[in-house]
Design an enzyme around this catalytic site. Structure first.
Site, PDB file in Angstrom:
ATOM      1  N   HIS A 102       2.461  15.352  -6.903  1.00 13.33           N
ATOM      2  CA  HIS A 102       1.981  13.964  -6.989  1.00 13.33           C
ATOM      3  C   HIS A 102       1.143  13.737  -8.256  1.00 13.33           C
ATOM      4  O   HIS A 102      -0.060  13.480  -8.189  1.00 13.33           O
ATOM      5  CB  HIS A 102       1.171  13.594  -5.734  1.00 13.33           C
ATOM      6  CG  HIS A 102       1.101  12.107  -5.510  1.00 13.33           C
ATOM      7  ND1 HIS A 102       0.936  11.520  -4.287  1.00 13.33           N
ATOM      8  CD2 HIS A 102       1.167  11.063  -6.386  1.00 13.33           C
ATOM      9  CE1 HIS A 102       0.906  10.206  -4.410  1.00 13.33           C
ATOM     10  NE2 HIS A 102       1.052   9.900  -5.690  1.00 13.33           N
ATOM     11  N   GLU A 106       2.218  14.648   2.859  1.00 12.47           N
ATOM     12  CA  GLU A 106       1.379  15.135   1.785  1.00 12.47           C
ATOM     13  C   GLU A 106      -0.033  15.477   2.242  1.00 12.47           C
ATOM     14  O   GLU A 106      -0.585  14.690   3.017  1.00 12.47           O
ATOM     15  CB  GLU A 106       1.288  14.018   0.733  1.00 12.47           C
ATOM     16  CG  GLU A 106       1.566  14.481  -0.652  1.00 12.47           C
ATOM     17  CD  GLU A 106       1.697  13.310  -1.604  1.00 12.47           C
ATOM     18  OE1 GLU A 106       2.766  12.688  -1.638  1.00 12.47           O
ATOM     19  OE2 GLU A 106       0.712  13.043  -2.296  1.00 12.47           O
ATOM     20  N   ILE A 115       6.825  -0.256 -12.410  1.00 12.61           N
ATOM     21  CA  ILE A 115       7.181   1.129 -12.736  1.00 12.61           C
ATOM     22  C   ILE A 115       8.701   1.292 -12.783  1.00 12.61           C
ATOM     23  O   ILE A 115       9.241   1.962 -13.672  1.00 12.61           O
ATOM     24  CB  ILE A 115       6.521   2.113 -11.734  1.00 12.61           C
ATOM     25  CG1 ILE A 115       4.985   2.003 -11.832  1.00 12.61           C
ATOM     26  CG2 ILE A 115       6.961   3.551 -12.018  1.00 12.61           C
ATOM     27  CD1 ILE A 115       4.218   2.735 -10.740  1.00 12.61           C
ATOM     28  N   GLY A 145       9.921  -3.374  -9.689  1.00 14.19           N
ATOM     29  CA  GLY A 145       8.557  -3.763 -10.079  1.00 14.19           C
ATOM     30  C   GLY A 145       8.225  -3.172 -11.440  1.00 14.19           C
ATOM     31  O   GLY A 145       9.111  -2.832 -12.217  1.00 14.19           O
ATOM     32  N   ARG A 151       6.324   6.845  -2.793  1.00 13.76           N
ATOM     33  CA  ARG A 151       5.653   7.429  -1.627  1.00 13.76           C
ATOM     34  C   ARG A 151       6.689   8.213  -0.832  1.00 13.76           C
ATOM     35  O   ARG A 151       7.817   7.739  -0.615  1.00 13.76           O
ATOM     36  CB  ARG A 151       5.042   6.346  -0.729  1.00 13.76           C
ATOM     37  CG  ARG A 151       3.780   5.708  -1.255  1.00 13.76           C
ATOM     38  CD  ARG A 151       2.580   6.653  -1.239  1.00 13.76           C
ATOM     39  NE  ARG A 151       1.366   6.023  -1.741  1.00 13.76           N
ATOM     40  CZ  ARG A 151       0.981   6.001  -3.025  1.00 13.76           C
ATOM     41  NH1 ARG A 151       1.723   6.599  -3.945  1.00 13.76           N
ATOM     42  NH2 ARG A 151      -0.142   5.404  -3.382  1.00 13.76           N
ATOM     43  N   GLY A 154       2.274  11.547 -10.859  1.00 18.86           N
ATOM     44  CA  GLY A 154       2.839  10.406 -11.591  1.00 18.86           C
ATOM     45  C   GLY A 154       1.869   9.784 -12.585  1.00 18.86           C
ATOM     46  O   GLY A 154       2.219   9.519 -13.731  1.00 18.86           O
TER      47      GLY A 154
HETATM   48  C1  GLV Z   1      -0.423   6.921  -6.919  1.00 16.41           C
HETATM   49  O1  GLV Z   1       0.397   7.406  -6.203  1.00 16.41           O
HETATM   50  C2  GLV Z   1      -0.730   5.543  -6.943  1.00 16.41           C
HETATM   51  O2  GLV Z   1      -0.355   4.787  -6.027  1.00 16.41           O
HETATM   52  O3  GLV Z   1      -1.393   5.119  -7.898  1.00 16.41           O
END
Ligand code: GLV
Length: 317
Positions: free
Chosen positions: A283, A265, A156, A154, A236, A285
């Site tokens: 977390h 988490e 990212i 995708g 995730r 990102g």
């Molecule tokens: C973060 O983890 C998101 O899904 O934007």
């Protein structure tokens, strides 16, 4: 119209909502809103801006009879029962694109941190254990000529591949669909899951969490990884069977693993904290000024569109 925001987000987004003359409520404490308080606050809201820390399950959705939109400030929306929301005529939106570059940047940082053992080095210096240059001090892995496996092609995954390709790597990927963009921009080759897992030197996970991807990397699949492999996950935590990965890391059956996300988490499995061959991030990102502002603005714009009777910009249901 009443809009409730479950945590403080960019002022710019709040200003946009206020310009529309919406009555904006915000949970101001710097922690996830307790469930009871959330139920109370969202009961009469026309729109809700939520974070991935809030679980909009059937029980909660049943309490929000006025609500027309839940705008999640995240690209992932596994915290919301989108099917049930649709049944209740509630639109759910996410925040794609605006966080792609930030998350891809962090993924590359995590790969480099694992390959060059950066956190181990940092810990050594801080503990005053650096006693001078040594020929075999913290030997890592060079990226040139390595094969990088992108699991999930995708937005990212593709941006990560484009970045990591510049380190003179070869890109392979696994996805249900072919990705023309990924192939065109990085000469990537689509391979079977088994080939990706057994051939890649570096594996980067970019799958959304759904019932089909829960523990997608299970014991059998993790067994396919090379002894020299690096596995990083910025999607995730639940996509990888964390217990099984920990067993593999303990036995040094792969080189290392980089985590930005965890199975339970924010609880971190204590076994992870004892391992040196892992890099552990909280977390982050999408944690840049640019991405977080973009995410908040996009969520606010989605609320504005829907509460004014127009189409959401990034609906997921
Ligand atoms: C973060 O983890 C998101 O899904 O934007």
């Amino acid at each position: 119209m009443k809009v409730f925001i479950t945590r403080e987000i960019s002022e710019k987004a709040i200003d946009l909502l206020k310009k529309e003359k919406f009555k904006v409520g915000i949970y101001k404490k710097d922690k996830p809103i307790p469930r009871k308080e959330l139920i109370k606050k969202v009961k009469d809201a026309d729109g809700i801006i939520s974070l991935l820390t809030e679980n909009f399950d059937k029980e909660l959705i049943n309490q929000i009879s006025n609500c027309k939109i839940i705008a999640n400030v995240a690209v992932g929306y596994d915290n919301i029962d989108t099917i049930y929301a649709k049944e209740k005529n509630i639109i759910v939106t996410n925040t794609p694109d605006v966080l792609t570059d930030s998350t891809a940047d962090l993924t590359v940082a995590l790969i480099l941190a694992c390959a060059r053992r950066i956190p181990e080095g940092e810990r050594m210096v801080r503990k005053r254990k650096f006693k001078g240059w040594k020929p075999k001090l913290l030997l890592g892995i060079e990226l040139k000529d390595k094969t990088v496996g992108i699991l999930g092609a995708g937005r990212i995954g593709t941006e990560t591949a484009i970045r990591i390709k510049t380190f003179k790597t070869k890109i392979i990927y696994f996805d249900r669909e072919r990705s023309d963009k990924l192939e065109k921009e990085t000469d990537a080759e689509k391979v079977s899951l088994e080939d990706l897992l057994s051939k890649a030197d570096i594996i980067s996970v970019h799958l959304p969490l759904t019932k089909d991807t829960l523990h997608f990397l299970n014991k059998e699949r993790l067994k396919l990884l090379k002894k020299s492999a690096i596995l990083v996950n910025t999607s995730r935590g639940e996509i990888i069977d964390e217990q099984e990965l920990i067993k593999i890391l303990k036995k040094k059956k792969i080189f290392s693993a980089g985590f930005d996300v965890y199975e339970n988490e924010p609880k971190i499995n204590p076994a992870l904290l004892k391992l040196n061959n892992v890099v552990l991030l909280p977390h982050i990102g999408s944690a840049t000024e640019e991405a977080r502002t973009g995410m908040a603005l996009l969520a606010a714009k989605n609320v504005i569109e829907v509460l004014n009777g127009r189409k959401a910009l990034t609906s997921v249901n």
